[in-house]
Design a protein around this motif. Structure first.
Motif, PDB file in Angstrom:
ATOM      1  N   SER A  83       0.868  -1.217   0.061  1.00 45.56           N
ATOM      2  CA  SER A  83       0.258  -0.021  -0.180  1.00 45.56           C
ATOM      3  C   SER A  83       0.904   1.240  -0.171  1.00 45.56           C
ATOM      4  O   SER A  83       1.904   1.237   0.535  1.00 45.56           O
ATOM      5  CB  SER A  83      -0.838   0.168   1.304  1.00 45.56           C
ATOM      6  OG  SER A  83      -1.667  -1.014   1.227  1.00 45.56           O
ATOM      7  N   SER A  87      -0.591   6.122   2.766  1.00 47.18           N
ATOM      8  CA  SER A  87      -2.010   5.749   2.926  1.00 47.18           C
ATOM      9  C   SER A  87      -2.079   4.607   4.067  1.00 47.18           C
ATOM     10  O   SER A  87      -3.145   4.353   4.471  1.00 47.18           O
ATOM     11  CB  SER A  87      -2.682   5.075   1.751  1.00 47.18           C
ATOM     12  OG  SER A  87      -2.102   3.880   1.327  1.00 47.18           O
ATOM     13  N   TYR A  88      -0.799   4.367   4.486  1.00 47.97           N
ATOM     14  CA  TYR A  88      -0.749   3.089   5.310  1.00 47.97           C
ATOM     15  C   TYR A  88      -0.522   3.579   6.701  1.00 47.97           C
ATOM     16  O   TYR A  88      -0.888   2.936   7.548  1.00 47.97           O
ATOM     17  CB  TYR A  88       0.463   2.325   5.058  1.00 47.97           C
ATOM     18  CG  TYR A  88       0.617   0.915   5.609  1.00 47.97           C
ATOM     19  CD1 TYR A  88       0.325  -0.204   5.088  1.00 47.97           C
ATOM     20  CD2 TYR A  88       1.209   0.798   6.970  1.00 47.97           C
ATOM     21  CE1 TYR A  88       0.207  -1.419   5.653  1.00 47.97           C
ATOM     22  CE2 TYR A  88       1.481  -0.303   7.567  1.00 47.97           C
ATOM     23  CZ  TYR A  88       0.982  -1.619   7.080  1.00 47.97           C
ATOM     24  OH  TYR A  88       1.093  -2.658   7.516  1.00 47.97           O
ATOM     25  N   CYS A 265      -9.094   7.110   1.401  1.00 48.60           N
ATOM     26  CA  CYS A 265      -9.168   5.847   1.874  1.00 48.60           C
ATOM     27  C   CYS A 265     -10.484   5.510   2.366  1.00 48.60           C
ATOM     28  O   CYS A 265     -11.020   4.507   2.612  1.00 48.60           O
ATOM     29  CB  CYS A 265      -7.892   5.755   2.607  1.00 48.60           C
ATOM     30  SG  CYS A 265      -6.357   5.693   1.910  1.00 48.60           S
ATOM     31  N   THR A 268     -13.354   4.397  -0.383  1.00 46.63           N
ATOM     32  CA  THR A 268     -12.912   3.212  -1.231  1.00 46.63           C
ATOM     33  C   THR A 268     -13.389   1.956  -0.722  1.00 46.63           C
ATOM     34  O   THR A 268     -13.563   1.695   0.774  1.00 46.63           O
ATOM     35  CB  THR A 268     -11.586   3.239  -1.575  1.00 46.63           C
ATOM     36  OG1 THR A 268     -10.873   3.057  -0.773  1.00 46.63           O
ATOM     37  CG2 THR A 268     -10.993   4.418  -2.445  1.00 46.63           C
ATOM     38  N   CYS A 271     -10.390   0.464   1.426  1.00 55.43           N
ATOM     39  CA  CYS A 271      -9.459   1.513   1.920  1.00 55.43           C
ATOM     40  C   CYS A 271      -8.198   1.600   1.551  1.00 55.43           C
ATOM     41  O   CYS A 271      -7.369   2.231   2.034  1.00 55.43           O
ATOM     42  CB  CYS A 271      -9.385   1.038   3.796  1.00 55.43           C
ATOM     43  SG  CYS A 271     -10.726   0.950   4.646  1.00 55.43           S
ATOM     44  N   PHE A 272      -7.875   1.321   0.032  1.00 52.27           N
ATOM     45  CA  PHE A 272      -6.707   1.698  -0.553  1.00 52.27           C
ATOM     46  C   PHE A 272      -7.098   2.891  -1.375  1.00 52.27           C
ATOM     47  O   PHE A 272      -8.187   3.421  -1.347  1.00 52.27           O
ATOM     48  CB  PHE A 272      -6.503   0.441  -1.817  1.00 52.27           C
ATOM     49  CG  PHE A 272      -6.300  -0.853  -1.039  1.00 52.27           C
ATOM     50  CD1 PHE A 272      -4.807  -0.947  -0.456  1.00 52.27           C
ATOM     51  CD2 PHE A 272      -6.922  -1.868  -0.933  1.00 52.27           C
ATOM     52  CE1 PHE A 272      -4.380  -2.126   0.086  1.00 52.27           C
ATOM     53  CE2 PHE A 272      -6.583  -2.933  -0.514  1.00 52.27           C
ATOM     54  CZ  PHE A 272      -5.390  -3.051  -0.040  1.00 52.27           C
ATOM     55  N   LEU A 273      -5.827   3.450  -1.949  1.00 48.51           N
ATOM     56  CA  LEU A 273      -6.209   4.688  -2.631  1.00 48.51           C
ATOM     57  C   LEU A 273      -7.032   4.232  -4.056  1.00 48.51           C
ATOM     58  O   LEU A 273      -7.388   5.094  -4.824  1.00 48.51           O
ATOM     59  CB  LEU A 273      -4.982   5.355  -3.142  1.00 48.51           C
ATOM     60  CG  LEU A 273      -4.198   5.829  -1.907  1.00 48.51           C
ATOM     61  CD1 LEU A 273      -2.904   6.435  -2.327  1.00 48.51           C
ATOM     62  CD2 LEU A 273      -4.974   7.249  -1.373  1.00 48.51           C
ATOM     63  N   THR A 275     -10.233   1.776  -6.169  1.00 49.34           N
ATOM     64  CA  THR A 275     -11.048   1.240  -5.904  1.00 49.34           C
ATOM     65  C   THR A 275     -11.940   0.885  -7.169  1.00 49.34           C
ATOM     66  O   THR A 275     -11.516   1.165  -8.096  1.00 49.34           O
ATOM     67  CB  THR A 275     -12.103   2.136  -5.015  1.00 49.34           C
ATOM     68  OG1 THR A 275     -13.113   1.800  -4.331  1.00 49.34           O
ATOM     69  CG2 THR A 275     -12.618   3.146  -6.211  1.00 49.34           C
ATOM     70  N   ASN A 461      -6.692  -2.287   3.308  1.00 55.31           N
ATOM     71  CA  ASN A 461      -5.443  -1.528   3.708  1.00 55.31           C
ATOM     72  C   ASN A 461      -5.362  -1.534   5.299  1.00 55.31           C
ATOM     73  O   ASN A 461      -6.119  -0.749   5.882  1.00 55.31           O
ATOM     74  CB  ASN A 461      -5.394  -0.093   3.118  1.00 55.31           C
ATOM     75  CG  ASN A 461      -4.326   0.713   3.310  1.00 55.31           C
ATOM     76  OD1 ASN A 461      -3.372   0.192   3.911  1.00 55.31           O
ATOM     77  ND2 ASN A 461      -4.470   1.918   2.862  1.00 55.31           N
ATOM     78  N   ARG A 464      -5.846   1.182   8.153  1.00 54.64           N
ATOM     79  CA  ARG A 464      -7.061   2.065   8.100  1.00 54.64           C
ATOM     80  C   ARG A 464      -8.298   1.186   8.877  1.00 54.64           C
ATOM     81  O   ARG A 464      -9.108   1.932   9.490  1.00 54.64           O
ATOM     82  CB  ARG A 464      -7.625   2.313   6.780  1.00 54.64           C
ATOM     83  CG  ARG A 464      -6.590   2.888   5.697  1.00 54.64           C
ATOM     84  CD  ARG A 464      -6.581   4.450   5.963  1.00 54.64           C
ATOM     85  NE  ARG A 464      -6.116   4.657   7.290  1.00 54.64           N
ATOM     86  CZ  ARG A 464      -4.828   4.810   7.676  1.00 54.64           C
ATOM     87  NH1 ARG A 464      -3.799   4.583   7.039  1.00 54.64           N
ATOM     88  NH2 ARG A 464      -4.560   5.201   9.179  1.00 54.64           N
TER      89      ARG A 464
END
Length: 561
Positions: A83, A87-88, A265, A268, A271-273, A275, A461, A464
């Motif tokens: 990830s 974002s992590y 996040c 999506t 929760c990743f960037l 989707t 992710n 998140r």
């Protein structure tokens, strides 16, 4: 990130001792802590911080010698995020976000461990963490409404609440191969890598396993090993990571975008960037489809898995087309077409198992020092004092690396003797009744035990998901403390309803037809040879919406007292 209902972090209680929670008769006053947390990884550290805000006395027991969880144990060569770093990391502290500089888009393990140590120092977490303290048992007492936790050294510790922060991928497994102990050279499991450097320079190295950790390890070891022999049972679909450095200017831009990044996040699916694209695979022309896949394949991260057409993981024909596209890429990148065919999965489609991200992994097999052994064609018979014997050859090695994965999701629970009401073992309950939870956080018959990122929670992710799980659990405890309540257990019907919902969501997913850790399969663990639904496969926003609904309704799905 939004905060769970029922918990206002600006209004902590502060200063409460264990015996003050719920009155405190003689039995209750013997409790050592309000809460015991098992594990000092990302979830355990954040939960400690949040329970401090409630004024609770907390002890974290950690088997390792330092914080970090996954990033403490997994020090194998090549270990890194898949990830995006920004974002992590934790989102809860603007000050932390402003002061930390990620040096790569996908952070390597040493940097991630430095980050988590920085967090521990910044928030003075270590004073409530006891290291080198492996939890072996946790037994609930109905009489005292408390948990008795036993450590490997035989010591006992009691608390009103038990919170497991053990991680879904933290119980490593070794393959069932005779003779493992007889090997006279160096041998390592990727998840128990030594703290000191391991040199591969000029050595004969074997790697068993080609999952995510195997892929990362192989592409690094191949750079310096005299010879590298990869023993592959099941090939995996891999996609390019396309990592890059982050300089000061770019990091400044990322900091300015943090609110947007975390809002993304939160919105999506996982929760990743990235989707899913709202279009279906067959709603575009073949030319548009091919161009879209070329674009995704050339972009960093999980886009080709998490940002693909919406029907890729449910429509067999759509998945077959995508799988064919990625297979063509493998054939283009591997010179020996016989080797390329061995590296192309035949028993599952792209994305139906976890997709390892790689950096010139396929090009490794073009190197003269690297060879591939298909152990479905020529199985390993045994480990010998000097190497590995298959059905048609005997190999000599200086180093054997076991990239053989984990007893995922439930394995870390199974390795602790957890007993609830009337001494019922958690492992036995899940074996007898099937895997059942409420929101992946509680289990009926195990009062005052809360699981962080347990079975049936939204994974994706993971940090998140961790932050939300931690804040939701904190909200429950805040609600209880405000009302002088000392017992919380999900109602059996609540667990059944949630489990039925999780099972229904998984119906129709192509991934549920595949043997993988995501479907509970591990041939190296007794009883893990039947597929199960061990994770929530719906969207993270839908998961949070249900959790918020429970909180807003006063936690009626829990028996509180």
């Amino acid at each position: 990130m939004s905060r769970a209902s029922g918990y206002d972090p600006s209004a902590p209680y502060g200063g409460t001792s264990p015996c003050e929670w719920g009155g405190g008769d003689n039995e209750e006053s013997r409790m050592n802590y309000d809460a015991i947390i098992v594990g000092a990884g990302i979830s355990g550290m954040y939960q400690l911080l949040k329970l401090r805000e409630l004024g609770m006395t907390v002890r974290v027991f950690e088997a390792g010698t330092g914080v970090g969880g996954t990033w403490y144990w997994n020090r194998y060569p090549g270990a890194r995020f898949d990830s995006e770093s920004y974002s992590y990391g934790y989102s809860f502290s603007k000050e932390l976000l402003d002061e930390w500089h990620w040096t790569e888009h996908f952070s390597p393990q040493p940097e991630t461990l430095r980050y988590l140590n920085h967090v521990a120092d910044k928030f003075d977490l270590r004073r409530d963490i006891q290291f080198k303290s492996k939890v072996t048992a946790a037994h609930y007492s109905e009489a005292t409404r408390s948990w008795d936790v036993t450590l490997e050294d035989g010591s006992h510790h009691t608390a009103r609440f038990l919170i497991t922060a053990v991680g879904p991928l933290s119980a490593p497994t070794m393959p069932k191969i005779p003779g493992i102990e007889s090997f006279g050279g160096e041998s390592y499991h990727t998840a128990r890598w030594p703290h000191e450097p391991v040199s591969f320079e000029g050595k004969r190295v074997a790697v068993i396993g080609t999952g995510a950790t195997g892929v990362q390890t192989i592409q690094e070891v191949a750079k310096t090993a005299g010879t590298l022999t990869v023993f592959q049972r099941t090939p995996n679909w891999c996609a390019p990571l396309l990592n890059a450095k982050i300089d000061e200017a770019e990091m400044s831009r990322i900091r300015a975008r943090y609110p947007e990044i975390f809002e993304r996040c939160e919105a999506t699916y996982a929760c990743f960037l990235h989707t899913p694209d709202p279009r279906g695979t067959f709603e575009v022309s073949p030319e548009e489809r091919e161009a879209f896949w070329e674009k995704l394949y050339a972009e960093p991260g999980f886009g080709i898995w998490q940002g693909n057409f919406r029907d890729i993981l449910t429509d067999r024909k759509a998945n077959a087309l995508l799988s064919d596209f990625v297979a063509r890429k493998i054939r283009q990148r591997v010179k020996n077409q016989a080797v390329a065919e061995k590296l192309i999965p035949k028993n599952h489609g792209f994305g139906t198992r976890r997709v390892p991200l790689e950096t010139k992994y396929y090009e490794v097999y073009n190197q003269p020092n690297v060879s591939l052994v298909d152990i479905k064609e020529t199985p390993i018979e045994r480990i010998t004092p000097t190497g590995i014997k298959t059905t048609n050859a005997e190999y000599e090695f200086d180093i054997i690396i076991y990239a053989t994965g984990f007893d995922a999701i439930t394995g870390s629970f199974d390795r602790i003797d957890i007993r609830g009401v009337d001494g019922l073992k958690l492992k036995d309950k899940w074996r007898q009744d099937g895997l059942q939870t409420f929101l992946g956080v509680q289990v009926a018959g195990f009062p005052n035990m809360f699981m962080l990122v347990g079975p049936h929670t939204a994974l994706g992710n993971i940090p998140r998901s961790i932050e939300y799980n931690v804040e939701w659990v904190t909200g429950v405890l805040h609600y209880m403390k405000d009302r002088g309540l000392t017992r919380a257990e999900c109602r059996p019907e609540s667990a059944k309803d949630w489990t039925d919902h999780v099972l229904a969501l998984a119906d129709g997913l192509l991934s549920m037809e595949i043997d993988s850790w995501m479907t509970g399969i591990n041939r190296n663990v007794e009883g893990k040879d039947v597929r199960s639904v061990a994770r929530y496969t719906g969207s993270a926003p839908a998961y949070r919406a249900r959790c918020e609904e429970v909180a807003a309704g006063g936690y009626r799905e829990l028996a509180l007292g």
